[in-house]
Design a protein around this motif. Sequence first.
Motif, PDB file in Angstrom:
ATOM      1  N   ALA A  56       0.830  -1.209   0.000  1.00 43.62           N
ATOM      2  CA  ALA A  56       0.000   0.000   0.000  1.00 43.62           C
ATOM      3  C   ALA A  56       0.865   1.261   0.000  1.00 43.62           C
ATOM      4  CB  ALA A  56      -0.942   0.011   1.200  1.00 43.62           C
ATOM      5  N   VAL A  57       1.940   1.267   0.789  1.00 49.73           N
ATOM      6  CA  VAL A  57       2.851   2.415   0.816  1.00 49.73           C
ATOM      7  C   VAL A  57       3.535   2.574  -0.540  1.00 49.73           C
ATOM      8  CG1 VAL A  57       5.014   3.278   1.823  1.00 49.73           C
ATOM      9  CG2 VAL A  57       3.211   2.409   3.313  1.00 49.73           C
ATOM     10  N   ALA A  58       3.929   1.456  -1.154  1.00 49.49           N
ATOM     11  CA  ALA A  58       4.576   1.514  -2.469  1.00 49.49           C
ATOM     12  C   ALA A  58       3.635   2.080  -3.524  1.00 49.49           C
ATOM     13  CB  ALA A  58       5.058   0.120  -2.870  1.00 49.49           C
ATOM     14  N   VAL A  59       2.374   1.653  -3.515  1.00 52.10           N
ATOM     15  CA  VAL A  59       1.396   2.160  -4.483  1.00 52.10           C
ATOM     16  C   VAL A  59       1.152   3.654  -4.254  1.00 52.10           C
ATOM     17  CG1 VAL A  59      -1.037   2.040  -5.163  1.00 52.10           C
ATOM     18  CG2 VAL A  59       0.294  -0.051  -4.940  1.00 52.10           C
ATOM     19  N   LEU A  60       1.006   4.067  -3.006  1.00 55.50           N
ATOM     20  CA  LEU A  60       0.798   5.482  -2.705  1.00 55.50           C
ATOM     21  C   LEU A  60       2.001   6.314  -3.139  1.00 55.50           C
ATOM     22  CD1 LEU A  60      -0.896   7.735  -1.407  1.00 55.50           C
ATOM     23  CD2 LEU A  60       0.224   7.176   0.759  1.00 55.50           C
ATOM     24  N   ALA A  61       3.199   5.864  -2.794  1.00 54.34           N
ATOM     25  CA  ALA A  61       4.409   6.603  -3.157  1.00 54.34           C
ATOM     26  C   ALA A  61       4.574   6.675  -4.676  1.00 54.34           C
ATOM     27  CB  ALA A  61       5.636   5.954  -2.523  1.00 54.34           C
ATOM     28  N   GLY A  62       4.295   5.582  -5.372  1.00 58.12           N
ATOM     29  CA  GLY A  62       4.403   5.578  -6.823  1.00 58.12           C
ATOM     30  C   GLY A  62       3.437   6.543  -7.482  1.00 58.12           C
ATOM     31  N   ASN A  63       2.198   6.581  -7.004  1.00 59.86           N
ATOM     32  CA  ASN A  63       1.211   7.506  -7.564  1.00 59.86           C
ATOM     33  C   ASN A  63       1.575   8.965  -7.270  1.00 59.86           C
ATOM     34  OD1 ASN A  63      -1.000   6.170  -9.040  1.00 59.86           O
ATOM     35  ND2 ASN A  63      -1.144   4.973  -7.156  1.00 59.86           N
ATOM     36  N   LEU A  64       2.080   9.239  -6.083  1.00 59.56           N
ATOM     37  CA  LEU A  64       2.508  10.602  -5.762  1.00 59.56           C
ATOM     38  C   LEU A  64       3.689  11.020  -6.627  1.00 59.56           C
ATOM     39  CD1 LEU A  64       2.164  10.601  -1.865  1.00 59.56           C
ATOM     40  CD2 LEU A  64       0.704  11.772  -3.536  1.00 59.56           C
ATOM     41  N   TYR A  65       4.625  10.106  -6.852  1.00 60.00           N
ATOM     42  CA  TYR A  65       5.777  10.410  -7.706  1.00 60.00           C
ATOM     43  C   TYR A  65       5.339  10.703  -9.141  1.00 60.00           C
ATOM     44  CZ  TYR A  65       9.995   9.947 -10.443  1.00 60.00           C
ATOM     45  OH  TYR A  65      11.010  10.178 -11.330  1.00 60.00           O
ATOM     46  N   TYR A  66       4.443   9.881  -9.685  1.00 63.81           N
ATOM     47  CA  TYR A  66       3.969  10.105 -11.049  1.00 63.81           C
ATOM     48  C   TYR A  66       3.187  11.415 -11.165  1.00 63.81           C
ATOM     49  CZ  TYR A  66       5.346   5.507 -12.870  1.00 63.81           C
ATOM     50  OH  TYR A  66       6.051   4.425 -13.307  1.00 63.81           O
ATOM     51  N   ALA A  67       2.412  11.748 -10.145  1.00 65.59           N
ATOM     52  CA  ALA A  67       1.686  13.024 -10.161  1.00 65.59           C
ATOM     53  C   ALA A  67       2.671  14.198 -10.134  1.00 65.59           C
ATOM     54  CB  ALA A  67       0.731  13.105  -8.973  1.00 65.59           C
ATOM     55  N   HIS A  68       3.699  14.077  -9.320  1.00 65.76           N
ATOM     56  CA  HIS A  68       4.722  15.120  -9.247  1.00 65.76           C
ATOM     57  C   HIS A  68       5.451  15.250 -10.593  1.00 65.76           C
ATOM     58  CE1 HIS A  68       7.964  17.591  -7.688  1.00 65.76           C
ATOM     59  NE2 HIS A  68       8.832  16.710  -8.138  1.00 65.76           N
ATOM     60  N   SER A  69       5.769  14.128 -11.209  1.00 68.90           N
ATOM     61  CA  SER A  69       6.445  14.150 -12.511  1.00 68.90           C
ATOM     62  C   SER A  69       5.561  14.799 -13.582  1.00 68.90           C
ATOM     63  CB  SER A  69       6.834  12.737 -12.937  1.00 68.90           C
ATOM     64  OG  SER A  69       7.788  12.200 -12.060  1.00 68.90           O
ATOM     65  N   ALA A  70       4.272  14.511 -13.554  1.00 72.08           N
ATOM     66  CA  ALA A  70       3.350  15.112 -14.518  1.00 72.08           C
ATOM     67  C   ALA A  70       3.277  16.621 -14.314  1.00 72.08           C
ATOM     68  CB  ALA A  70       1.959  14.485 -14.390  1.00 72.08           C
ATOM     69  N   LYS A  71       3.254  17.054 -13.067  1.00 65.29           N
ATOM     70  CA  LYS A  71       3.212  18.490 -12.795  1.00 65.29           C
ATOM     71  C   LYS A  71       4.484  19.174 -13.287  1.00 65.29           C
ATOM     72  CE  LYS A  71       2.536  21.978  -9.304  1.00 65.29           C
ATOM     73  NZ  LYS A  71       2.313  22.298  -7.933  1.00 65.29           N
ATOM     74  N   ARG A  72       5.629  18.552 -13.055  1.00 64.00           N
ATOM     75  CA  ARG A  72       6.893  19.118 -13.536  1.00 64.00           C
ATOM     76  C   ARG A  72       6.923  19.202 -15.059  1.00 64.00           C
ATOM     77  NH1 ARG A  72      11.143  15.475 -11.219  1.00 64.00           N
ATOM     78  NH2 ARG A  72      12.253  16.271 -13.034  1.00 64.00           N
ATOM     79  N   LEU A  73       6.433  18.151 -15.728  1.00 64.99           N
ATOM     80  CA  LEU A  73       6.399  18.162 -17.190  1.00 64.99           C
ATOM     81  C   LEU A  73       5.463  19.256 -17.704  1.00 64.99           C
ATOM     82  CD1 LEU A  73       7.268  16.874 -19.879  1.00 64.99           C
ATOM     83  CD2 LEU A  73       5.310  15.328 -19.635  1.00 64.99           C
ATOM     84  N   ALA A  74       4.322  19.406 -17.046  1.00 65.13           N
ATOM     85  CA  ALA A  74       3.368  20.449 -17.449  1.00 65.13           C
ATOM     86  C   ALA A  74       4.003  21.833 -17.310  1.00 65.13           C
ATOM     87  CB  ALA A  74       2.102  20.355 -16.610  1.00 65.13           C
ATOM     88  N   GLN A  75       4.715  22.056 -16.218  1.00 65.22           N
ATOM     89  CA  GLN A  75       5.390  23.347 -16.016  1.00 65.22           C
ATOM     90  C   GLN A  75       6.482  23.547 -17.063  1.00 65.22           C
ATOM     91  OE1 GLN A  75       4.702  25.832 -14.073  1.00 65.22           O
ATOM     92  NE2 GLN A  75       3.172  24.896 -12.741  1.00 65.22           N
ATOM     93  N   LYS A  76       7.253  22.506 -17.327  1.00 69.77           N
ATOM     94  CA  LYS A  76       8.365  22.603 -18.276  1.00 69.77           C
ATOM     95  C   LYS A  76       7.876  22.923 -19.686  1.00 69.77           C
ATOM     96  CE  LYS A  76      12.067  19.840 -20.286  1.00 69.77           C
ATOM     97  NZ  LYS A  76      12.646  18.493 -20.342  1.00 69.77           N
ATOM     98  N   GLU A  77       6.772  22.276 -20.093  1.00 68.82           N
ATOM     99  CA  GLU A  77       6.277  22.454 -21.451  1.00 68.82           C
ATOM    100  C   GLU A  77       5.188  23.514 -21.566  1.00 68.82           C
ATOM    101  OE1 GLU A  77       5.200  18.645 -23.033  1.00 68.82           O
ATOM    102  OE2 GLU A  77       7.273  17.943 -23.053  1.00 68.82           O
ATOM    103  N   GLY A  78       4.769  24.087 -20.433  1.00 66.38           N
ATOM    104  CA  GLY A  78       3.741  25.116 -20.455  1.00 66.38           C
ATOM    105  C   GLY A  78       2.383  24.593 -20.884  1.00 66.38           C
TER     106      GLY A  78
END
Length: 107
Positions: A56-78
């Motif tokens: 459960a911790v691994a699934v939560l951490a993985g989803n938070l990491y992917y959400a963070h990565s998506a936000k960074r990509l959105a900021q990078k590409e505008g």
Amino acid sequence: MHEKIIHYPLFKKQDIDAFFALFQNNLANFVIIAVTLLGMGFPASIVFGQVIPGAAVAVLAGNLYYAHSAKRLAQKEGRIDVTALSYGISTPVMFVFLFGVTLQLTL
């Protein structure tokens, strides 16, 4: 080079459907893991005290990491149309682990 700051929404109404789809998939996998490990003779204290909470911790951490990565990509590409990949336990890999690896430990 100056990056344009955009407002990337962390929640949309479509996320509700995605949440329930991912939740039911992971819940089913957790049930299969628990039932299989208990059926193989693993103590309930290990299954429910270490295996399920760890997954459960691994699934939560993985989803938070992917959400963070998506936000960074959105900021990078505008862009605001970036979607995070859902993260969960792969069902085929789960069966390989349960029956190919864990079963060998009990024999």
